[in-house]
Design a protein around this motif. Structure first.
Motif, PDB file in Angstrom:
ATOM      1  N   HIS A  56       0.846  -1.201   0.000  1.00 45.27           N
ATOM      2  CA  HIS A  56       0.000   0.000   0.000  1.00 45.27           C
ATOM      3  C   HIS A  56       0.880   1.249   0.000  1.00 45.27           C
ATOM      4  O   HIS A  56       0.644   2.196  -0.766  1.00 45.27           O
ATOM      5  CB  HIS A  56      -0.909  -0.061   1.233  1.00 45.27           C
ATOM      6  CG  HIS A  56      -1.966   0.984   1.285  1.00 45.27           C
ATOM      7  ND1 HIS A  56      -2.460   1.452   2.477  1.00 45.27           N
ATOM      8  CD2 HIS A  56      -2.643   1.646   0.321  1.00 45.27           C
ATOM      9  CE1 HIS A  56      -3.389   2.355   2.232  1.00 45.27           C
ATOM     10  NE2 HIS A  56      -3.511   2.498   0.931  1.00 45.27           N
ATOM     11  N   LEU A  59       2.676   1.715  -3.513  1.00 43.64           N
ATOM     12  CA  LEU A  59       1.757   2.178  -4.553  1.00 43.64           C
ATOM     13  C   LEU A  59       1.417   3.657  -4.390  1.00 43.64           C
ATOM     14  O   LEU A  59       1.418   4.423  -5.357  1.00 43.64           O
ATOM     15  CB  LEU A  59       0.477   1.332  -4.541  1.00 43.64           C
ATOM     16  CG  LEU A  59       0.625  -0.115  -4.999  1.00 43.64           C
ATOM     17  CD1 LEU A  59      -0.665  -0.885  -4.751  1.00 43.64           C
ATOM     18  CD2 LEU A  59       1.027  -0.191  -6.464  1.00 43.64           C
ATOM     19  N   ASN A  60       1.119   4.064  -3.155  1.00 41.09           N
ATOM     20  CA  ASN A  60       0.787   5.468  -2.923  1.00 41.09           C
ATOM     21  C   ASN A  60       1.985   6.381  -3.118  1.00 41.09           C
ATOM     22  O   ASN A  60       1.858   7.481  -3.655  1.00 41.09           O
ATOM     23  CB  ASN A  60       0.186   5.656  -1.529  1.00 41.09           C
ATOM     24  CG  ASN A  60      -1.295   5.365  -1.496  1.00 41.09           C
ATOM     25  OD1 ASN A  60      -1.977   5.421  -2.504  1.00 41.09           O
ATOM     26  ND2 ASN A  60      -1.804   5.041  -0.327  1.00 41.09           N
ATOM     27  N   SER A 108      -4.157   7.715  -0.190  1.00 39.09           N
ATOM     28  CA  SER A 108      -4.922   7.776  -1.431  1.00 39.09           C
ATOM     29  C   SER A 108      -5.984   8.874  -1.452  1.00 39.09           C
ATOM     30  O   SER A 108      -6.206   9.488  -2.493  1.00 39.09           O
ATOM     31  CB  SER A 108      -5.533   6.416  -1.764  1.00 39.09           C
ATOM     32  OG  SER A 108      -6.364   5.980  -0.727  1.00 39.09           O
ATOM     33  N   THR A 154      -7.571  -3.818  -6.290  1.00 39.98           N
ATOM     34  CA  THR A 154      -6.687  -3.015  -5.440  1.00 39.98           C
ATOM     35  C   THR A 154      -6.704  -3.540  -4.011  1.00 39.98           C
ATOM     36  O   THR A 154      -5.665  -3.637  -3.366  1.00 39.98           O
ATOM     37  CB  THR A 154      -7.113  -1.530  -5.471  1.00 39.98           C
ATOM     38  OG1 THR A 154      -7.146  -1.084  -6.818  1.00 39.98           O
ATOM     39  CG2 THR A 154      -6.150  -0.677  -4.680  1.00 39.98           C
ATOM     40  N   ILE A 158      -3.322  -4.704  -1.942  1.00 41.91           N
ATOM     41  CA  ILE A 158      -2.804  -4.084  -0.718  1.00 41.91           C
ATOM     42  C   ILE A 158      -3.145  -4.876   0.535  1.00 41.91           C
ATOM     43  O   ILE A 158      -2.657  -4.578   1.616  1.00 41.91           O
ATOM     44  CB  ILE A 158      -3.286  -2.616  -0.568  1.00 41.91           C
ATOM     45  CG1 ILE A 158      -4.801  -2.525  -0.359  1.00 41.91           C
ATOM     46  CG2 ILE A 158      -2.830  -1.784  -1.745  1.00 41.91           C
ATOM     47  CD1 ILE A 158      -5.299  -1.141  -0.012  1.00 41.91           C
TER      48      ILE A 158
END
Length: 191
Positions: A56, A59-60, A108, A154, A158
């Motif tokens: 997570h 990705l962010n 996000s 998603t 995550i």
């Protein structure tokens, strides 16, 4: 001058990514917990700077690192202001309008808000208008998709459910901040 601006952006990104990684080590002390939120007020911000897991986080951070290069006209001040303003706005919206949300972690919502805010401001620049409108269309499409079909892929990636409400609140607050910025800039320019 352009090189110094680029170096400052890279240093800023490196500092924020490193800071978030450090918080990630002790994430339980920094996530959003509805109970006792105001007793531990730092969670209004830090909940958005930590993540449910390292995937997570990566990705962010990747999406965050892309932002200053997608919109190179945006100043470093804009990024800092959005990183400081959006987290408490989203957290307080959770607290007052979505009391069923007891815990949250992730950037996000802030990312959605930052992309929307900066794209809205870039609508004012003729050369960037089409691209900014395209980014806003992509964000809107993503919100419609998430709220219609969900984010199962998603969530699996995550290892946690995706709180699409954070994305929506981020976009709403990002647009509000963009409008405030544009109006404020207009009045400052008039003086």
């Amino acid at each position: 001058m352009q090189d110094q601006f680029l170096i400052r952006k890279i240093v800023f990104l490196a500092v924020f990514v490193s800071f978030s990684a450090c918080l990630q080590v002790y994430k339980d002390a920094f996530i959003y917990w509805q109970d006792g939120l105001f007793g531990e007020f730092w969670r209004l911000w830090t909940a958005h700077w930590v993540h449910v897991g390292w995937m997570h986080y990566f990705l962010n951070m990747l999406a965050f690192i892309c932002l200053p290069f997608i919109f190179p006209r945006a100043s470093l001040w804009h990024f800092v202001a959005l990183l400081l303003a959006l987290p408490p706005l989203i957290s307080l919206s959770f607290y007052f309008f979505l009391p069923d949300i007891e815990a949250y972690a992730g950037l996000s919502g802030v990312l959605h808000g930052a992309y929307a805010s900066i794209a809205c401001v870039h609508l004012l620049y003729k050369r960037e208008r089409r691209f900014a409108a395209f980014v806003l269309l992509l964000i809107l499409s993503k919100l419609v998709w998430e709220n219609t079909f969900g984010s199962m892929g998603t969530a699996q990636l995550i290892g946690s459910p995706v709180l699409v409400e954070a994305h929506l609140l981020g976009v709403i607050w990002g647009i509000v901040l963009a409008v405030i910025y544009v109006i404020g800039s207009y009045f400052i320019a008039e003086k």
